[in-house]
Design a protein around this motif. Sequence first.
Motif, PDB file in Angstrom:
ATOM      1  N   SER A  27      23.933  30.320  45.522  1.00  0.00           N
ATOM      2  CA  SER A  27      24.416  31.574  45.567  1.00  0.00           C
ATOM      3  C   SER A  27      26.067  31.609  45.613  1.00  0.00           C
ATOM      4  N   LEU A  28      26.317  30.727  45.561  1.00  0.00           N
ATOM      5  CA  LEU A  28      27.512  30.913  45.626  1.00  0.00           C
ATOM      6  C   LEU A  28      28.547  32.467  45.712  1.00  0.00           C
ATOM      7  N   PRO A  29      28.585  32.330  47.392  1.00  0.00           N
ATOM      8  CA  PRO A  29      29.041  33.383  47.774  1.00  0.00           C
ATOM      9  C   PRO A  29      30.301  34.009  47.536  1.00  0.00           C
ATOM     10  N   GLN A  30      30.998  35.308  47.750  1.00  0.00           N
ATOM     11  CA  GLN A  30      33.029  35.478  47.646  1.00  0.00           C
ATOM     12  C   GLN A  30      32.764  36.259  48.588  1.00  0.00           C
ATOM     13  N   GLY A  31      31.870  35.995  49.724  1.00  0.00           N
ATOM     14  CA  GLY A  31      32.689  36.416  51.264  1.00  0.00           C
ATOM     15  C   GLY A  31      31.812  37.301  52.101  1.00  0.00           C
ATOM     16  N   GLN A  32      30.923  37.259  51.267  1.00  0.00           N
ATOM     17  CA  GLN A  32      29.614  37.896  51.396  1.00  0.00           C
ATOM     18  C   GLN A  32      28.766  37.321  53.519  1.00  0.00           C
ATOM     19  N   GLY A  33      29.459  36.140  53.241  1.00  0.00           N
ATOM     20  CA  GLY A  33      28.291  35.520  54.126  1.00  0.00           C
ATOM     21  C   GLY A  33      27.587  34.863  54.328  1.00  0.00           C
ATOM     22  N   HIS A  34      27.029  34.403  53.088  1.00  0.00           N
ATOM     23  CA  HIS A  34      25.570  34.352  52.581  1.00  0.00           C
ATOM     24  C   HIS A  34      25.157  33.120  53.782  1.00  0.00           C
ATOM     25  N   SER A  74      32.139  24.674  42.265  1.00  0.00           N
ATOM     26  CA  SER A  74      33.268  26.241  43.018  1.00  0.00           C
ATOM     27  C   SER A  74      33.334  25.210  44.680  1.00  0.00           C
ATOM     28  N   PRO A  75      34.134  26.263  44.866  1.00  0.00           N
ATOM     29  CA  PRO A  75      34.562  25.712  46.299  1.00  0.00           C
ATOM     30  C   PRO A  75      33.893  26.568  47.332  1.00  0.00           C
ATOM     31  N   ALA A  76      33.193  26.584  48.722  1.00  0.00           N
ATOM     32  CA  ALA A  76      32.827  27.552  48.682  1.00  0.00           C
ATOM     33  C   ALA A  76      33.406  28.422  49.982  1.00  0.00           C
ATOM     34  N   TYR A  77      34.485  28.555  49.691  1.00  0.00           N
ATOM     35  CA  TYR A  77      35.445  30.077  50.065  1.00  0.00           C
ATOM     36  C   TYR A  77      35.887  30.289  48.894  1.00  0.00           C
ATOM     37  N   ARG A  80      32.590  21.811  22.566  1.00  0.00           N
ATOM     38  CA  ARG A  80      31.554  20.971  21.796  1.00  0.00           C
ATOM     39  C   ARG A  80      31.253  19.577  22.441  1.00  0.00           C
ATOM     40  N   CYS A  81      31.087  20.107  24.258  1.00  0.00           N
ATOM     41  CA  CYS A  81      29.808  18.821  24.928  1.00  0.00           C
ATOM     42  C   CYS A  81      28.801  19.122  25.284  1.00  0.00           C
ATOM     43  N   LYS A  82      28.242  17.720  25.874  1.00  0.00           N
ATOM     44  CA  LYS A  82      26.448  18.061  26.105  1.00  0.00           C
ATOM     45  C   LYS A  82      26.920  19.558  27.610  1.00  0.00           C
ATOM     46  N   GLY A  83      25.849  19.891  28.488  1.00  0.00           N
ATOM     47  CA  GLY A  83      25.598  20.876  29.175  1.00  0.00           C
ATOM     48  C   GLY A  83      25.789  20.054  30.442  1.00  0.00           C
ATOM     49  N   SER A  84      25.795  18.870  30.520  1.00  0.00           N
ATOM     50  CA  SER A  84      25.892  17.143  31.839  1.00  0.00           C
ATOM     51  C   SER A  84      27.281  16.939  31.145  1.00  0.00           C
ATOM     52  N   GLN A  85      28.309  17.627  30.229  1.00  0.00           N
ATOM     53  CA  GLN A  85      29.624  16.350  30.392  1.00  0.00           C
ATOM     54  C   GLN A  85      30.813  17.620  31.053  1.00  0.00           C
ATOM     55  N   LEU A  86      29.914  19.507  30.531  1.00  0.00           N
ATOM     56  CA  LEU A  86      30.683  19.749  31.460  1.00  0.00           C
ATOM     57  C   LEU A  86      30.036  20.016  33.016  1.00  0.00           C
ATOM     58  N   ARG A  87      31.130  19.224  33.658  1.00  0.00           N
ATOM     59  CA  ARG A  87      31.201  19.501  35.515  1.00  0.00           C
ATOM     60  C   ARG A  87      31.584  20.581  36.125  1.00  0.00           C
ATOM     61  N   MET A  88      31.036  21.798  36.375  1.00  0.00           N
ATOM     62  CA  MET A  88      31.803  23.225  37.355  1.00  0.00           C
ATOM     63  C   MET A  88      31.822  22.433  38.343  1.00  0.00           C
ATOM     64  N   MET A 148      27.999  25.868  50.987  1.00  0.00           N
ATOM     65  CA  MET A 148      27.217  26.825  49.720  1.00  0.00           C
ATOM     66  C   MET A 148      28.493  25.805  48.924  1.00  0.00           C
ATOM     67  N   GLU A 149      29.141  25.136  48.473  1.00  0.00           N
ATOM     68  CA  GLU A 149      29.390  24.238  47.260  1.00  0.00           C
ATOM     69  C   GLU A 149      28.955  24.090  46.399  1.00  0.00           C
ATOM     70  N   ARG A 150      29.221  24.361  45.131  1.00  0.00           N
ATOM     71  CA  ARG A 150      28.159  23.719  44.297  1.00  0.00           C
ATOM     72  C   ARG A 150      29.091  22.724  42.999  1.00  0.00           C
ATOM     73  N   ASP A 151      27.917  22.011  42.509  1.00  0.00           N
ATOM     74  CA  ASP A 151      28.841  21.131  41.905  1.00  0.00           C
ATOM     75  C   ASP A 151      27.144  20.771  40.583  1.00  0.00           C
ATOM     76  N   THR A 152      27.475  21.190  39.518  1.00  0.00           N
ATOM     77  CA  THR A 152      26.087  21.187  38.455  1.00  0.00           C
ATOM     78  C   THR A 152      26.355  19.564  37.792  1.00  0.00           C
ATOM     79  N   GLN A 153      27.183  18.551  38.647  1.00  0.00           N
ATOM     80  CA  GLN A 153      26.455  16.837  38.441  1.00  0.00           C
ATOM     81  C   GLN A 153      26.314  16.624  39.319  1.00  0.00           C
ATOM     82  N   ARG A 154      25.608  17.222  39.729  1.00  0.00           N
ATOM     83  CA  ARG A 154      25.171  16.928  41.676  1.00  0.00           C
ATOM     84  C   ARG A 154      23.807  17.882  42.449  1.00  0.00           C
ATOM     85  N   ASP A 155      24.018  19.020  42.193  1.00  0.00           N
ATOM     86  CA  ASP A 155      23.444  19.673  42.707  1.00  0.00           C
ATOM     87  C   ASP A 155      22.675  20.482  41.467  1.00  0.00           C
ATOM     88  N   PRO A 156      21.385  20.678  41.803  1.00  0.00           N
ATOM     89  CA  PRO A 156      20.241  21.388  40.494  1.00  0.00           C
ATOM     90  C   PRO A 156      20.374  22.985  40.639  1.00  0.00           C
TER      91      PRO A 156
END
Lengths: 993, 170
Positions: free
Chosen positions: A506-513, A243-246, A233-241, A536-544
Amino acid sequence: MNDSSSPKKYLGQSVERIEDATLLRGAAPYTDDIPVPVGTLHAAILRSPHAHADILSIDVTAAEQRPGVHAVLTGRDIKALTEPFLIVLRVPLDQWSLAVDRVRFVGESVVVVIAEDRYLAEDALEYIDVKYRPIEAVIGTMDATKDGAPLVHEAAGTNVVSRRDFSYGEPEDAFAKADKIVELTIDYPRNSQTPLEGFVVVANYLPGDESYDILSNFQGPFTVHPVMSKALRCKGSQLRMRSPAYSGGGFGVKQAIFPYVVLMCVASRKVGRPVKWVEDRLEHLTAAIAAPNRVIEAKAAVMNDGKIIGLHFEQWDDYGAYLRPPMPGPLYRQHGIMTGAYDVPNMTIVNNLVMTNKTPSGMVRGFGGPQIYYSIERLVHTVAVELDMDHLEIIKKNLIPAGSFPYRAAAGALIDSGDYQQALEIAERDGKLEDLQERRDEMRAAGKLYGIGYAAVVEPAQSNMGYLSTINTVEERKKAGPKGGNVAIATVNIDPLGTVSVTADSLPQGQGHGTILSQIVADELGLTPQEIIVNMERDTQRDPWSIATGNYSSRFSSSTVVSAQKAAQRVRAKLARIAAQTLNVPAEEIDFVGGQVFAKGNPENTLRFSRVAGTTHWSPGELPTDMAPGVTETVTWSAPELEPPNDKDQINTSLTYGFVFDFCGLQVDRVTGEVRIDRYVTMHDSGEILNPLLADGQVYGAFAWGLGIALSEEFVYGGDGSFLSGTFADYLCPTAPEVPEPQILHMVSPSPFTPLGAKGIAEGNVMSTPVCIANAVADATGQRDLRLPLSPSKIMGLIDDDEPPAPTRAASEILVKSDAKGGRGVTGSGSARAPAAIQTVWDTLLDPVKLAAVIPGCHQLDLVGENNYTAEVSLGVGAVRGRFTADVRLADLDPPNSVVLSGGLHGPLGASSGMGKVTLTASGESTRIDYDYEVVVTGKVVAIGGRMLDGASRVLVEQFFRRLIAQIEGQNEAGNSAGSWLSRLLKILGVGR
Amino acid sequence: MSQPIENQKQQVNFTLNGREVGGSAEPRKLLSDFLRQEMALTGVHVSCEHGICGCCTVRIDGKAVRACLTLAVQVDGRRVDTVESLAHAGELSDLQKAFRKHHGLQCGYCTPGILMSVEAFLEISPKPNEEEIRDMLGGHICRCTGYTGMVRAIKEVVEQRNEPVPLIEV
């Protein structure tokens, strides 16, 4: 197909990975290694032991009192604080992050405990008392489609929650005029590539802006982000996801973390502290997800010359207990390419989406491909057998002709490029097919079971985000609005000292992106890959980010790389203009080599790259007047070919289509049923290869999993839904001795639809290898109906050679015969002799105090009604021990001759119910005890101890009688110090009392 | 039911990657958790926690051992080596470099345990053939690589380590 302005020094080369120096030191921070906020608490989850049951009550009061426990949450809390997850269909399949009122699969989350550490949280789970009322479960996919089958979701009114028919070309005509119709039914099993790192979530509710900060190893797709925010029950911008690089492997599976993200968000909000949860292996195997198992009825309309003129597939795809987004992706991801590598204009497809009481299905490498290619390629092999023609000839006769690309397949795939005939030629020649055929002849002449298998596969990559809307009718799609495309995002940045960094979606899972991005950017800017920092980290509040963001359906090599190259080219163009101004030459003449920027005609007069880049920060006033300061270029890209489905239900499901052709020779051991791969050749046309070392790595890895699918991996369920594959001793992943090294061959047909010309390569072998091996086993054994995995026991059933009889078990004083019937049921019978009169034995059995001393692991036994006891017992199977509450009733009492015992056990490790009859017969001074029993067990104890259950129940029954005899002897010993020979023997063995 | 055993921590003194260290652990604390959480050696990876996958493999007195099947209190007075001990003076070891060269790792989660097993194995068996290498690797599960790259890497290291040291003619 290359619009880059720079020659390639690194792209296309086997550059060593920039990730490895960190990984090899054990220094890569995976999610569980990353420091958490001060005060973070830890969660443990109590899971359902039943496949289908009403939750009558949950008593958490004792658990709440345990040391270190901060909160205990149940479905009631979840229902109050969240919304059910959105699903693709308009069908009432309400699902939350904890079971609400009913459980629908073994392993479903029921209660979560939040405590100071994980050990204390797990301790508290044992004090939760959940009362269930089991309901009949439906496990078999086709069983679920029958009238009167138990309903997984009563509100839906059916277990087949979606059914759609599709027709392309003139299928009725094709089947009417065919010389022959070849039919095959496939029953494809459940499996998963099971990443070695499980799910990890750290959730932190921030009351200031009512937002959630999540660190997790979620791998996308971010189509799931709105599903989570709507649930919370929150806005998309209130859910900061974040993900780490590895990540310790993904294979699609880490998409399925999202219910736990929501659960831990609620937990954090409830306790006012950050909450961390780390999935363990049993939880992963039992309850994460599996690739959907699928039943497929396949038909081919064929002419006598081997030409296939029509195809028909009816599919029943099994999604388990809940339809979790982005399901049912596997049923539709292949839709446009259901004709495989073949030129067949006429086809019908019927897609059924089936619910059963099994773990929900989800994303796993290949994503629908392994299932459909198993049926297409088994069908083509069967066509060859039925026409008595060579399998390879049938393949060749039906392949999409060279020169017809881009080729529009019947169901809508626009196959970008290829030359399948040439691929086969190369494979036959360089893979030395003739040698293998000779070997087959020799082996067969020597009486061996030897076979050759083939598989031809079109490997899709970069999914069209609109393909899933094909599940809706044309009218429904018009109402909802068109969906298509696949947005890729990458950023190239240069800091004031001139060092370059790259981020991408791309949130790599070990492929070597990271390595490949560094190669691309290094080439554009005249640097080395080592000089490029890739994060390769991703942060939905800071990255597009976009809905397509994530790691799945091989989207990296045909989409994310395009954005990265375009961003690097923009950087290059900007720096070239700056240098051109200084060097007083046109910008088109500027070149970038070895960290230097110079005019092509005058390489002596150079500027340092870092100096040119630094200008944009240190002296923006010097820049051309229309130029922005700094260097940060973000490019978003989506291929125009990814159109929404059209009014004829045609859909171009993916952007690029590679080609894989495999063949293998194998021997089936007549004595052991073992399959031994002699040689395996895999030919790939994946367009341009960005890094051959890494590309082959994907092929080797996909091949190994394909081999596991073919020979050993399956999630097994008992008939009642108990889960039987909860350890890596039950779910068999191939190890180095079982995995041969395949011969990899390449050819290159660049894709015209993506600027770098690269297609996907990481999924082909999970589609081709299982069926290539199965076709070879079919060739070796002459058998048509093969069900994966082709384990030795299954093969022995197929080849039907006589087996020597099993050795007989030596008789003993206490004889227990048991018989494990498929699944969790154990039955047994036996007899024992007690050295006492019949009345003494009877009295002992009916005396609560004496009985308590006889029941193995019994702490306490209370009489709660006439002939009704409850007991607290500790029992174990294998490494698992736990406390259970037993409820035992005595019925049909015929003193002192017979009694029927019934009842059950329940506890955190599982539940059982059973019945046994005990008959006493006087025999001289002693009493003969005969008994038989039937016990069904479910829950954790079966998932991890299933293999040992039979033996364990036998041991328990033996212990019971041993102790009964000891108890009776103890009474006798007051007057007879000698004791029986058995008692003495047991004492010598250290087990007597 | 087992009673919580907090406040019953025991002192554990041992040699970790060549340094004398000490810590305290509840008797039930797994060595894998202890090394990760108390000693901050997060190169010890945990995957199956039932002794099959091999991700958590460390060396105890030189032998390759599953840290998930060992209690922290069991290493008191002993020598423990983890993946963090392999690179010297900032430089990767020959085995680590060979894994990088032959793409013997992808996600890297199984890698630390495999490296520790290989080092222990090559001490006992310095000239293994491919079958013996694969047999040894059979104690580990890798889901990414199909094992090809790591077999090549180990074979190369075996060759390098067995090259005769050139004699200087006097």
